[in-house]
Design an enzyme around this catalytic site. Sequence first.
Site, PDB file in Angstrom:
ATOM      1  N   THR A 197       0.855  -1.184   0.000  1.00  0.00           N
ATOM      2  CA  THR A 197       0.000   0.000   0.000  1.00  0.00           C
ATOM      3  C   THR A 197       0.895   1.240   0.000  1.00  0.00           C
ATOM      4  O   THR A 197       2.034   1.187   0.440  1.00  0.00           O
ATOM      5  CB  THR A 197      -0.929  -0.028   1.226  1.00  0.00           C
ATOM      6  N   GLY A 198       0.386   2.358  -0.478  1.00  0.00           N
ATOM      7  CA  GLY A 198       1.221   3.552  -0.653  1.00  0.00           C
ATOM      8  C   GLY A 198       1.498   4.293   0.635  1.00  0.00           C
ATOM      9  O   GLY A 198       1.616   3.723   1.703  1.00  0.00           O
ATOM     10  N   SER A 233      -0.041   4.145  -5.877  1.00  0.00           N
ATOM     11  CA  SER A 233       0.313   5.448  -5.334  1.00  0.00           C
ATOM     12  C   SER A 233       1.815   5.500  -4.988  1.00  0.00           C
ATOM     13  O   SER A 233       2.646   5.187  -5.850  1.00  0.00           O
ATOM     14  CB  SER A 233      -0.556   5.758  -4.116  1.00  0.00           C
ATOM     15  N   TYR A 234       2.173   5.852  -3.736  1.00  0.00           N
ATOM     16  CA  TYR A 234       3.599   5.942  -3.404  1.00  0.00           C
ATOM     17  C   TYR A 234       4.310   4.594  -3.519  1.00  0.00           C
ATOM     18  O   TYR A 234       5.536   4.554  -3.668  1.00  0.00           O
ATOM     19  CB  TYR A 234       3.806   6.511  -1.994  1.00  0.00           C
ATOM     20  N   ASP A 257      -8.391  10.341 -11.816  1.00  0.00           N
ATOM     21  CA  ASP A 257      -7.478  10.719 -10.733  1.00  0.00           C
ATOM     22  C   ASP A 257      -6.808  12.046 -11.060  1.00  0.00           C
ATOM     23  O   ASP A 257      -6.031  12.122 -12.016  1.00  0.00           O
ATOM     24  CB  ASP A 257      -6.413   9.642 -10.536  1.00  0.00           C
ATOM     25  N   LYS A 269     -11.681   3.249 -16.962  1.00  0.00           N
ATOM     26  CA  LYS A 269     -12.716   4.269 -17.128  1.00  0.00           C
ATOM     27  C   LYS A 269     -13.470   4.483 -15.820  1.00  0.00           C
ATOM     28  O   LYS A 269     -14.020   3.552 -15.242  1.00  0.00           O
ATOM     29  CB  LYS A 269     -13.671   3.853 -18.240  1.00  0.00           C
ATOM     30  N   GLY A 316     -12.144   5.268 -12.978  1.00  0.00           N
ATOM     31  CA  GLY A 316     -11.325   4.967 -11.812  1.00  0.00           C
ATOM     32  C   GLY A 316     -10.628   6.196 -11.270  1.00  0.00           C
ATOM     33  O   GLY A 316     -10.264   7.100 -12.016  1.00  0.00           O
ATOM     34  N   GLY A 317     -10.430   6.224  -9.964  1.00  0.00           N
ATOM     35  CA  GLY A 317      -9.702   7.299  -9.315  1.00  0.00           C
ATOM     36  C   GLY A 317      -8.279   6.892  -9.008  1.00  0.00           C
ATOM     37  O   GLY A 317      -7.680   6.048  -9.681  1.00  0.00           O
ATOM     38  N   HIS A 318      -7.726   7.465  -7.942  1.00  0.00           N
ATOM     39  CA  HIS A 318      -6.323   7.235  -7.598  1.00  0.00           C
ATOM     40  C   HIS A 318      -6.074   5.778  -7.203  1.00  0.00           C
ATOM     41  O   HIS A 318      -5.016   5.231  -7.502  1.00  0.00           O
ATOM     42  CB  HIS A 318      -5.938   8.176  -6.454  1.00  0.00           C
TER      43      HIS A 318
END
Length: 480
Positions: free
Chosen positions: A83-84, A184-185, A403, A452, A454-456
């Site tokens: 996980t980020g 993410s990170y 995003d 389509k 989708g967010g971050h």
Amino acid sequence: MSVYLGPTLLFVVVVLELCFSPATVVAAGSAVTHLPGYEGTLPFELETGYIGVGGKGEEVQLFYYFIKSESNPDTDPLVVWLTGGPGCSGLWSITYDNGPLRFNKVEYNGSLPTLSLNAYGWTKVANIIFLDLPAGTGFSYAITSRANHSDDIQASFHGSQFVQKWLKEHPNFISNDLYVGGESYAGIFVPIVTRFLSDGIEAGVTPWINLKGYLSGNPVTTGIRDFNYQIQYAHGMGLISDDLYKSLERHCNGEYQYIEPSNLLCMQNVATFYQLHSELYAFHILEPACADDNASPTKAPKCHNVVNNGPKLFDQRRSLGERNKSNNLTTANCRDHWYNLMSYWANEQIVRDAIHIRKGTVDLWEFCNSNLSYTEKTTDVTSYHAYLSTKGYRSLIYSGDHDPCITYLSTLAWIKSLNYSVIDDWKSWWADDQVAGYTMTYSNGMTFATVKGGGHTVPESAPHQALAMFTKWIQNGGLQ
């Protein structure tokens, strides 16, 4: 300085540590058949435990949640999921992202939050280890104050060391195809961990790992420069005016993060942009924004926290925007509000007992550690991707197209900089007879995909499409 470090002394040290770590390791993890807040026996196999890393002293104890595939765990791939943050727990991925559970959206009244099944968890088709990385994340902890501090390289090395030791404890999974994944990170961690594992394979480290590749979603890759594409994205999505965009282009010359103080027109235009940007939800342009709640136990990250050394201007404009909007937004309408349920749940002793947390190791569990002792050393991991492609590993790089934080445009830009030949140019990919996004494939074994709507964090905001994408890629090698 080369960001992937190459075959230098660091990798010699890594190989030596992997080869000569103590032969005796902590006993394998413990099975969890029931979770407080979930009615009945879990319909999947869950194991939790710790793996000690960091050399002979094993000063860092990494906590993990291992969930077997609900299809065929003996032959399905094994994914190590990061996980980020940095500093965000794997429990968030399990209960809000690509894991098999969801917290029920019922207002907290002091009773234990409840859980139900996620029909679109990726454990439908893969074995997944959700890892709390680095030390200080989730239930992972350090024995000494020195080991409590980490950075991109050390955390990634610890991640690779974890994989080696976990497989020693779980020899039945050594032959399964292995992938490293994250969002993410974790876009920083994923290629570095994969590189460490690849170098270990070449050096003959045991057990042999059946490493096949990696996947990253909306990944931080070039550090703060990933944010340069937010303005182009916002213009394309109709979030800023054409006049403002043209003025930004004219006065900033494409550089919106490191601005010369004497360039006042650029500074003013960027400030205007970030004031508008701050009025949106940081991770999905269509979802309700969240008012600040200083009493919140969750400490959910903002977009600029994804890369903690973000520009002061960005921080200032976001703070202004959040103050302006906090009086008229209903916090309960936004995703971050419901993340609080996870913190209430994880800090109950009955929960900690059920998932075998060592007493006295973590006083207050946070889904993202707001006091993580961490240094972001690696500002650009593009060259790690370039190196790994020379080794034949396949990769999936995906982006939620809604995003506004790490936009699909920034991801396409660094992929383009690698100069790979395009095998299949931009085309649609489908799920249930509908366009689910767009994809490109490259000669180096890399697949890029948008999702389509989708967010971050794509599996959270577009779960059905995300599972279809993952299943196609992990089983068939592509999205067609």
